[in-house]
Design an enzyme around this catalytic site. Structure first.
Site, mmCIF file in Angstrom:
data_model
loop_
_atom_site.group_PDB
_atom_site.id
_atom_site.type_symbol
_atom_site.label_atom_id
_atom_site.label_comp_id
_atom_site.label_asym_id
_atom_site.label_seq_id
_atom_site.Cartn_x
_atom_site.Cartn_y
_atom_site.Cartn_z
ATOM 1 N N SER A 1 0.946 -1.202 0.105
ATOM 2 C CA SER A 1 0.019 -0.241 0.123
ATOM 3 C C SER A 1 0.738 1.421 0.132
ATOM 4 O O SER A 1 1.804 1.207 0.440
ATOM 5 C CB SER A 1 -0.906 -0.126 1.376
ATOM 6 O OG SER A 1 -1.533 1.290 1.344
ATOM 7 N N TYR B 1 -3.198 -0.272 10.329
ATOM 8 C CA TYR B 1 -3.057 -0.972 8.749
ATOM 9 C C TYR B 1 -1.808 -0.495 8.033
ATOM 10 O O TYR B 1 -1.159 -1.270 7.579
ATOM 11 C CB TYR B 1 -4.289 -0.555 8.303
ATOM 12 C CG TYR B 1 -4.211 -0.749 6.575
ATOM 13 C CD1 TYR B 1 -4.813 -1.973 6.346
ATOM 14 C CD2 TYR B 1 -3.872 -0.009 5.625
ATOM 15 C CE1 TYR B 1 -4.619 -2.410 5.035
ATOM 16 C CE2 TYR B 1 -4.039 -0.213 4.393
ATOM 17 C CZ TYR B 1 -4.478 -1.415 4.066
ATOM 18 O OH TYR B 1 -4.333 -1.790 2.551
#
Length: 230
Positions: free
Chosen positions: A135, A147
């Site tokens: 990501s 996250y």
């Protein structure tokens, strides 16, 4: 006759599903792996197989690759894509409670690590390609965002794998998308620019399509207009 075998975890929707369609169009036999495969059964056919696999479980992940080898005899490309997200804060009660965080950490960190370990003997045999879905948030500071920390771990995992694979012929790529419209975008970011899953799928297939001597280690792709800190 199709020969290359492309295994994708987290294949139910979003990036995994989009990449699967592209891989099939490019001539691969495709294995779609996910926790819940009911939504994938309609995709099964001569060149597409569906297999239930929870990447939190080493036994299930190793069993997936044993099954693929028994079914088709080889593995050429693996996309370790399965992942989940929860909202977190370390200083407030905002977001999901801490007792819900474990599933995300195990899925996002152990999942790709288990996938890499289970796939590696077959990838070494085929001089294949391992890709991990990271990501853009795994490249910068995101306050209170666990996250993001799991995706930092994926970035480090990819670098460690590439270093260990030197001399094996295996290529390793981490794809780091910005905000992507996977159907799980937080309400707070509903108005932000987004990639389509197909945009990320094309990045995956770009890396895969390079000549065998070319190893694209890292791809960062954001939607036009996404701020770097997001």
């Amino acid at each position: 006759m199709k020969s290359g075998v492309f295994v994708i975890t987290g294949a139910t929707r979003g990036i995994g599903a989009a990449t699967a369609r592209m891989a099939e169009r490019d001539g691969y036999r495709v294995v779609l792996a996910a926790r819940d495969v009911d939504a994938l059964r309609h995709r099964e056919g001569e060149d597409v197989r569906v297999r239930a696999c929870d990447v939190r479980s080493w036994e299930q992940v190793s069993g997936l690759f044993e099954w693929v080898l028994a079914e088709w005899g080889r593995v050429d490309v693996v996309l370790a894509n399965a992942g989940v997200s929860v909202d977190t804060s370390f200083t407030t009660d905002d977001g999901d409670p801490p007792d819900t965080w474990t599933d995300m950490v195990v899925t996002n960190v152990c999942g790709p690590a288990f996938t890499a370990r289970a796939a590696m003997p077959a990838l070494i045999a085929s001089r294949g390609h391992l890709l991990l879905t990271g990501s853009a948030s795994g490249r910068g500071v995101r306050p209170g965002n666990l996250y993001s920390a799991t995706k930092w771990a994926v970035t480090g995992l990819a670098q460690g794998l590439r270093a260990e694979c030197v001399g094996t012929g295996v290529r390793v790529t981490v794809v780091q998308p910005g905000l992507t419209d996977t159907g799980c975008v937080p309400a707070s970011r509903a108005g932000d620019p987004k990639l389509a899953p197909e945009d990320v799928g094309r990045a995956v297939m770009y890396a895969v399509s390079q000549p065998p001597g070319v190893d694209v280690n890292e791809i960062l792709v954001r939607p036009v207009g996404q701020a770097a800190h997001r």
